[in-house]
Design a protein around this motif. Structure first.
Motif, PDB file in Angstrom:
ATOM      1  N   GLY A 126      21.951   7.029  20.406  1.00 54.75           N
ATOM      2  CA  GLY A 126      21.488   8.392  20.647  1.00 54.75           C
ATOM      3  C   GLY A 126      22.112   9.365  19.666  1.00 54.75           C
ATOM      4  O   GLY A 126      21.421  10.168  19.030  1.00 54.75           O
ATOM      5  N   TYR A 130      21.002   8.724  15.994  1.00 51.32           N
ATOM      6  CA  TYR A 130      19.593   9.087  15.833  1.00 51.32           C
ATOM      7  C   TYR A 130      19.450  10.608  15.798  1.00 51.32           C
ATOM      8  O   TYR A 130      18.746  11.163  14.949  1.00 51.32           O
ATOM      9  N   GLY A 131      20.163  11.268  16.706  1.00 44.38           N
ATOM     10  CA  GLY A 131      20.139  12.735  16.728  1.00 44.38           C
ATOM     11  C   GLY A 131      20.635  13.313  15.417  1.00 44.38           C
ATOM     12  O   GLY A 131      19.994  14.188  14.819  1.00 44.38           O
ATOM     13  N   VAL A 132      21.752  12.805  14.935  1.00 45.24           N
ATOM     14  CA  VAL A 132      22.335  13.346  13.704  1.00 45.24           C
ATOM     15  C   VAL A 132      21.436  13.055  12.506  1.00 45.24           C
ATOM     16  O   VAL A 132      21.206  13.925  11.665  1.00 45.24           O
ATOM     17  N   ARG A 164      18.110  12.361  12.390  1.00 47.82           N
ATOM     18  CA  ARG A 164      16.753  12.903  12.372  1.00 47.82           C
ATOM     19  C   ARG A 164      16.713  14.429  12.464  1.00 47.82           C
ATOM     20  O   ARG A 164      15.801  15.047  11.944  1.00 47.82           O
ATOM     21  N   PHE A 165      17.656  15.019  13.165  1.00 49.63           N
ATOM     22  CA  PHE A 165      17.506  16.445  13.445  1.00 49.63           C
ATOM     23  C   PHE A 165      18.487  17.318  12.680  1.00 49.63           C
ATOM     24  O   PHE A 165      18.396  18.509  12.673  1.00 49.63           O
ATOM     25  N   LYS A 166      19.472  16.684  12.054  1.00 50.79           N
ATOM     26  CA  LYS A 166      20.371  17.376  11.132  1.00 50.79           C
ATOM     27  C   LYS A 166      20.891  18.709  11.667  1.00 50.79           C
ATOM     28  O   LYS A 166      20.835  19.717  10.976  1.00 50.79           O
ATOM     29  N   MET A 181       3.530  10.669  14.373  1.00 51.35           N
ATOM     30  CA  MET A 181       3.464  11.853  15.214  1.00 51.35           C
ATOM     31  C   MET A 181       2.304  12.762  14.808  1.00 51.35           C
ATOM     32  O   MET A 181       1.692  13.408  15.660  1.00 51.35           O
ATOM     33  N   VAL A 182       2.000  12.783  13.504  1.00 51.51           N
ATOM     34  CA  VAL A 182       0.824  13.536  13.063  1.00 51.51           C
ATOM     35  C   VAL A 182      -0.421  12.924  13.702  1.00 51.51           C
ATOM     36  O   VAL A 182      -1.347  13.616  14.105  1.00 51.51           O
ATOM     37  N   GLY A 209      -0.624  11.823  16.519  1.00 54.02           N
ATOM     38  CA  GLY A 209      -0.683  12.113  17.942  1.00 54.02           C
ATOM     39  C   GLY A 209       0.334  11.403  18.816  1.00 54.02           C
ATOM     40  O   GLY A 209       0.318  11.556  20.025  1.00 54.02           O
ATOM     41  N   ALA A 210       1.228  10.619  18.218  1.00 56.99           N
ATOM     42  CA  ALA A 210       2.255   9.966  19.026  1.00 56.99           C
ATOM     43  C   ALA A 210       3.325  10.992  19.415  1.00 56.99           C
ATOM     44  O   ALA A 210       3.559  11.954  18.688  1.00 56.99           O
ATOM     45  N   THR A 211       3.937  10.792  20.559  1.00 53.85           N
ATOM     46  CA  THR A 211       5.066  11.655  20.920  1.00 53.85           C
ATOM     47  C   THR A 211       6.294  11.153  20.173  1.00 53.85           C
ATOM     48  O   THR A 211       6.304  10.055  19.621  1.00 53.85           O
ATOM     49  N   ARG A 212       7.340  11.967  20.180  1.00 53.59           N
ATOM     50  CA  ARG A 212       8.581  11.575  19.520  1.00 53.59           C
ATOM     51  C   ARG A 212       9.109  10.276  20.114  1.00 53.59           C
ATOM     52  O   ARG A 212       9.529   9.374  19.406  1.00 53.59           O
TER      53      ARG A 212
END
Lengths: 288, 322
Positions: free
Chosen positions: A101, A104-106, A108-110, A184-185, A187-190
């Protein structure tokens, strides 16, 4: 013509003698490194009398399982073994989920401080366990979890989490975020994108990480020594460690048998991940 | 937790009012929700690290200023009293000295042996992979098992090491762990056996990353093997050597289990290091305050050591670039 052939032969000889020296050195090295463990296995099948009788024999003269029988009769070894399995598995899974977690957070979301956080985690990995054990022990006592395997497993997260985080980092960061974004473009969710794209690629890294943290937790001694007091809750490392302390009361055949059984899970994993070993060590740097 | 969910709501609301269903708004709304998801998956690890890493350090520092009485549960603030008592304690200074001897000699031997073995196992020869696995074994085995097997081999009555000393006729004292003169060298030997493979593995990984064309070019220029080692291999290994030295010396300095299981700090305290002294002070004499002060001093020493290493590392990096 003959001169040419002689030259060729001389060169061959040089190459082969060099190879021979290398092989000889490697054989000596391998023997020195593995002999103690061979000696333990051999000793675990020797009778009490044979261990004390000089000269020592390389293999047991009469094979006996006396040591293993005594271990099962005089100690709670099966319980220790299950306790160790339990504690090592729980602390590894915990570290794996938290670590995945966080990284992945660090990655992808910086967000601000994300990188700094991974370094703080690394610093906690450098702290002496003897420093951490004092406050952690009194913490568990205060909330009524002294002498509990759950508390021990959670304490092990102090070293399994930093290790898992840094090892997973190298795997997660090689997975490009673009495929997830493309999904995701469409239409998939994160969560779907993570579940269908990133997770499958991360599985090999997760398995390797799990094995390494499992070994770390399986081998741990100091926290168990401080936190566990009742006989039925001991881990393998703690149980064997105590036996070594009072060895006068027991036979060395029995101690060796305990040592062999304590090593078997490590051995299984060792065979499992031989190929990955080099990568794993250089990435995460196992603790000793 | 509630703060985060508030932020989710407000950010969603903000998006809805500001944009009117264009493609950009969908993306930015998703982006905001994403960041919250990111924060949510990140938080558990963060909180865990705070609880298990940061909180203990603050607690230890706190304890170190009190006389903590475990039995009567009465803590008395005594300022720097514990620190003064530790610094006046001869056991502390001898433990520190023991640990420096233990760490420095272990690390130097591990580095030299690790370097030689890594170079050996980097060469191509039949059976290389088997020897690579063989040397890893001592590293993965539980410390408890390593201590057990060495005590078995070093036993003064039937130990195979004494038997080998006898038949080889070498002038090696057969006291091993039981005499004050030989205990420390023996512990160092076992520690080196257990942990030098760590160096081999890291060096091997780095050696594999050196481009073979460098060696080919050197060969064309007529350089010797020794020159190749000195001017190609060693500079390539230098950054890794620094990191490995730092990690291993911190972990060796912190080592508790191996020494405790081999000697319990004896004979006559000759192998007692600060971690064992802290253990004895806190869990043997129940002097929590003094033990905490000891731990705090050790923490400061380690931090100092790390800073020195990092400075040296930076200087080495600068040299490499410049």
């Amino acid at each position: 013509m003959t001169e040419k052939r002689a030259k060729q032969m001389r060169r061959n000889l040089r190459v082969w003698s060099r190879k021979g020296i290398l092989v000889a050195l490697a054989v000596i090295l391998s023997i020195v490194m593995t002999f103690p463990l061979f000696w333990m296995v051999s000793g675990s099948f020797k009778s009490r009398g044979e261990i004390y009788k000089p000269p020592p024999s390389l293999l047991p003269r009469d094979w006996t399982t006396e040591g293993y029988e005594m271990l099962m009769y005089y100690t709670n070894f099966p319980a220790w073994f299950t306790n160790s399995l339990l504690v090592a598995t729980v602390s590894s899974i915990f570290a794996l989920l938290l670590g995945l977690g966080a990284i992945y957070g660090v990655a992808r979301f910086k967000f601000i401080g994300g990188r700094a956080f991974t370094y703080i985690v690394l610093i906690t990995y450098m702290l002496p366990p003897i420093l951490l054990v004092i406050p952690l022990y009194s913490f568990w006592v205060r909330i009524g979890l002294a002498d509990s395997l759950l508390a021990l497993a959670l304490t092990y997260v102090t070293f399994t989490l930093p290790f898992a985080l840094w090892m997973l980092r190298s795997y997660i960061e090689t997975i490009s975020p673009e495929m997830e974004e493309a999904a995701m473009v469409d239409g998939a969710t994160r969560f779907q994108a993570f579940h269908k794209i990133t997770l499958p690629q991360a599985v090999p890294g997760m398995i390797a990480t799990f094995i390494f943290t499992f070994i770390l937790a399986w081998n741990e001694y100091l926290y168990a020594l401080v936190m566990i007091s009742s006989e039925s809750k001991k881990t393998v490392a703690l149980g064997i460690g105590n036996l070594v302390g009072v060895k006068a009361l027991f036979s060395w055949g029995m101690l060796n048998a305990g040592g062999v059984l304590a090593t078997i899970p490590i051995l299984i994993f060792f065979v499992f991940l031989q190929k990955r070993l080099v990568a794993g060590f250089s990435v995460g740097a196992l603790k000793g | 937790m509630s703060k985060i969910s508030n932020r989710v709501q407000s950010s969603n609301k903000g998006n809805r009012t500001r944009n009117n269903g264009t493609a950009g708004s969908v993306r930015s709304r998703r982006w905001n929700r994403d960041r919250v998801v990111g924060l949510l998956v990140f938080m558990p690890a963060f909180l865990t690290v705070v609880i298990i890493g940061v909180y203990p350090i603050i607690r230890v520092l706190g304890y170190s200023f009190y006389r903590v009485d475990i039995f009567f549960k009465k803590n008395v603030f005594i300022g720097l009293g514990n620190y003064i008592r530790v610094l006046q304690w001869s056991d502390f200074w001898s433990a520190l000295q023991n640990d420096i001897v233990f760490t420095v000699s272990s690390i130097i031997l591990q580095l030299l042996i690790g370097l030689m073995v890594a170079l050996l196992l980097h060469e191509a020869f039949p059976g290389r992979d088997i020897s690579r696995s063989a040397i890893l074994f001592s590293y993965l085995v539980p410390i408890v098992v390593a201590a057990l097997v060495w005590r078995y081999m070093l036993n003064d009555i039937f130990g195979i090491m004494n038997y080998l000393v006898d038949i080889s006729g070498l002038p090696i004292p057969k006291t091993w762990l039981s005499s004050p003169q030989t205990a420390m060298p023996t512990v160092v030997m076992i520690n080196v056996w257990k942990f030098f493979p760590f160096m081999v593995i890291t060096f091997l990984a780095q050696l594999q990353s050196i481009s073979p064309t460098l060696y080919e070019a050197a060969k064309i220029d007529g350089s010797s093997r020794w020159q190749e080692f000195l001017f190609i291999t060693l500079p390539a290994l230098k950054p890794v050597i620094f990191i490995v030295l730092m990690l291993r010396s911190i972990w060796t300095f912190n080592n508790f289990d191996l020494i405790y299981l081999l000697t319990k700090g004896g004979p006559l305290g000759t192998t007692e290091t600060p971690p064992l002294l802290i253990f004895r002070t806190v869990f043997g004499s129940y002097n929590l305050g003094k033990g905490a002060a000891l731990a705090a001093i050790m923490f400061v020493l380690l931090a100092g050591l790390s800073i020195v290493y990092l400075k040296l590392y930076e200087r080495a990096q600068a040299q490499l670039v410049g």
